[in-house]
Design an enzyme around this catalytic site. Structure first.
Site, short mmCIF file in Angstrom:
data_model
loop_
_atom_site.label_atom_id
_atom_site.label_comp_id
_atom_site.label_asym_id
_atom_site.label_seq_id
_atom_site.Cartn_x
_atom_site.Cartn_y
_atom_site.Cartn_z
N TYR A 164 8.63 -12.61 -0.03
CA TYR A 164 7.39 -12.97 -0.44
C TYR A 164 7.34 -14.25 -1.04
CZ TYR A 164 2.76 -12.86 -2.47
OH TYR A 164 1.40 -13.22 -2.72
N1 NAP Z 1 -3.40 -9.96 -5.48
C1 NAP Z 1 -2.48 -10.71 -6.05
O1 NAP Z 1 -2.12 -10.13 -7.22
C2 NAP Z 1 -2.11 -12.16 -5.75
C3 NAP Z 1 -1.20 -12.60 -6.39
C4 NAP Z 1 -0.69 -13.92 -6.32
C5 NAP Z 1 -0.82 -14.39 -5.07
N2 NAP Z 1 -1.81 -13.75 -4.10
C6 NAP Z 1 -2.34 -14.31 -2.92
O2 NAP Z 1 -3.63 -14.81 -2.79
C7 NAP Z 1 -4.01 -14.54 -1.46
C8 NAP Z 1 -5.24 -13.46 -1.23
O3 NAP Z 1 -4.58 -12.18 -1.61
P1 NAP Z 1 -5.38 -10.80 -2.00
O4 NAP Z 1 -4.93 -10.15 -3.15
O5 NAP Z 1 -6.96 -11.12 -1.92
O6 NAP Z 1 -4.97 -10.09 -0.56
P2 NAP Z 1 -5.74 -8.88 0.22
O7 NAP Z 1 -6.66 -8.40 -0.78
O8 NAP Z 1 -4.87 -8.03 0.84
O9 NAP Z 1 -6.64 -9.57 1.34
C9 NAP Z 1 -5.95 -10.31 2.11
C10 NAP Z 1 -7.07 -11.21 3.15
O10 NAP Z 1 -6.33 -11.90 4.23
C11 NAP Z 1 -6.55 -11.54 5.42
N3 NAP Z 1 -5.44 -11.91 6.44
C12 NAP Z 1 -4.32 -11.28 6.65
N4 NAP Z 1 -3.48 -11.82 7.30
C13 NAP Z 1 -4.24 -12.48 8.04
C14 NAP Z 1 -4.19 -13.64 9.07
N5 NAP Z 1 -3.04 -13.42 9.98
N6 NAP Z 1 -5.18 -14.25 9.53
C15 NAP Z 1 -6.41 -14.48 8.88
N7 NAP Z 1 -6.62 -13.41 7.78
C16 NAP Z 1 -5.60 -12.70 7.46
C17 NAP Z 1 -7.31 -10.31 5.36
O11 NAP Z 1 -8.24 -9.98 6.38
P3 NAP Z 1 -8.15 -8.49 7.50
O12 NAP Z 1 -8.68 -7.37 6.41
O13 NAP Z 1 -9.10 -8.75 8.37
O14 NAP Z 1 -6.84 -8.32 7.80
C18 NAP Z 1 -7.73 -10.30 4.16
O15 NAP Z 1 -9.14 -10.95 3.99
C19 NAP Z 1 -2.93 -14.26 -0.57
O16 NAP Z 1 -2.39 -15.59 -0.12
C20 NAP Z 1 -1.87 -13.72 -1.64
O17 NAP Z 1 -0.51 -13.98 -1.33
C21 NAP Z 1 -2.17 -12.77 -4.35
#
Ligand code: NAP
Length: 256
Positions: free
Chosen positions: A164
């Site tokens: 990741y």
């Molecule tokens: N949460 C954390 O602690 C954290 C920390 C560091 C970085 N991040 C980064 O922040 C970003 C947002 O994370 P999050 O925590 O909000 O994740 P999340 O709650 O799992 O939401 C992921 C989102 O991405 C969409 N998605 C996944 N695969 C996709 C694709 N191939 N095409 C278009 N949309 C897609 C999902 O849509 P569907 O539901 O329709 O699939 C959902 O809207 C990510 O890049 C993650 O790596 C998160």
């Protein structure tokens, strides 16, 4: 008596800025979409599979008086992403802000790595970033911004996060390069690297003890909220943040 309407012309309404937020249906992307809409932008809420969640995001925005539509597209599929941007231009007249929040996380030690899971994650996180960034580079209007997503794990180096973190290292590697390639366009390119943030991605599969331990790691001694991260993205993509360019901003309460 006639009224000279030329004397006090009605001021032209300010052009509406337009944002495309990938992964805007849930988690951080949803908070970003809502924040940008509150700041007056019209928002295209992208999602991959979960149309109901995307419609909930749109309803929250329009219910508060904002403008938004939901548009499906897999960020790794170039035709779908081109169609996403076409839709934004048709609906709202152009694109000023692109936030690529779509992402996936699969955790495993390198010894136990399932290569199919690695490919699927890297397809979304690496190829998806480049497909969205390519479209953004071609279409963003002057004064615009691209905001990508890394992770603070690139710095914390926790075991099991190797594949990741590697995918997010790719986002960090291309950020300043893309900013430099857009010289003369008046478009900024930055990435936000959140620490642990309370979304499905972070919470799923972790025990309450693991969550508690990670929440206590930053000096601010709590998990980030999607709204914490949305505020940073909104700053970077606003005129107030336009002098910040080519940077990776770690938003994690001081974790590293
Ligand atoms: N949460 C954390 O602690 C954290 C920390 C560091 C970085 N991040 C980064 O922040 C970003 C947002 O994370 P999050 O925590 O909000 O994740 P999340 O709650 O799992 O939401 C992921 C989102 O991405 C969409 N998605 C996944 N695969 C996709 C694709 N191939 N095409 C278009 N949309 C897609 C999902 O849509 P569907 O539901 O329709 O699939 C959902 O809207 C990510 O890049 C993650 O790596 C998160």
């Amino acid at each position: 008596m006639t009224t000279n309407t030329n004397q006090h012309p009605t001021p032209a309404p300010e052009a509406v800025r337009v944002a495309v937020v990938t992964g805007g249906s849930r988690g951080i992307g949803r908070a970003v979409a809502r924040k940008l809409a509150r700041d007056g932008l019209a928002v295209v809420v992208n999602y991959a599979r979960d149309a109901a969640s995307a419609e909930e995001t749109v309803a929250a925005i329009t219910g508060a008086g904002g403008r938004a539509i939901a548009v499906p597209a897999d960020v790794a599929e170039e035709k779908e992403v081109a169609a996403l941007f076409d839709r934004a231009e048709e609906e709202y007249g152009g694109v000023d802000v692109v936030v690529n929040s779509a992402g996936r996380m699969t955790l495993s030690t390198i010894a136990d790595l399932d290569l199919a899971a690695l490919d699927a994650m890297h397809r979304t996180n690496i190829r998806g970033t480049f497909v969205v960034a390519r479209e953004a580079a071609r279409r963003l209007r002057a004064g615009g911004s691209f905001v990508g997503f890394s992770t603070s794990v690139v710095g914390t180096q926790f075991p099991t996060y190797g594949a990741y973190a590697a995918s997010k290292g790719a986002v960090e590697a291309m950020t300043l390069i893309m900013a430099r390639e857009l010289r003369g366009r008046d478009v900024t390119v930055n990435a936000v690297a959140p620490g642990p943030t309370a979304t499905d991605m972070f919470l799923e599969g972790k025990s309450p003890e693991q969550i508690d331990q990670l929440a206590k790691t930053p000096p601010l001694e709590r998990l980030g909220t999607p709204e914490d991260i949305a505020a940073v993205v909104a700053f970077l993509s606003s005129p107030a943040g336009h002098w910040v360019n080519g940077q990776v901003l770690r938003a994690n309460g001081g974790m590293i």
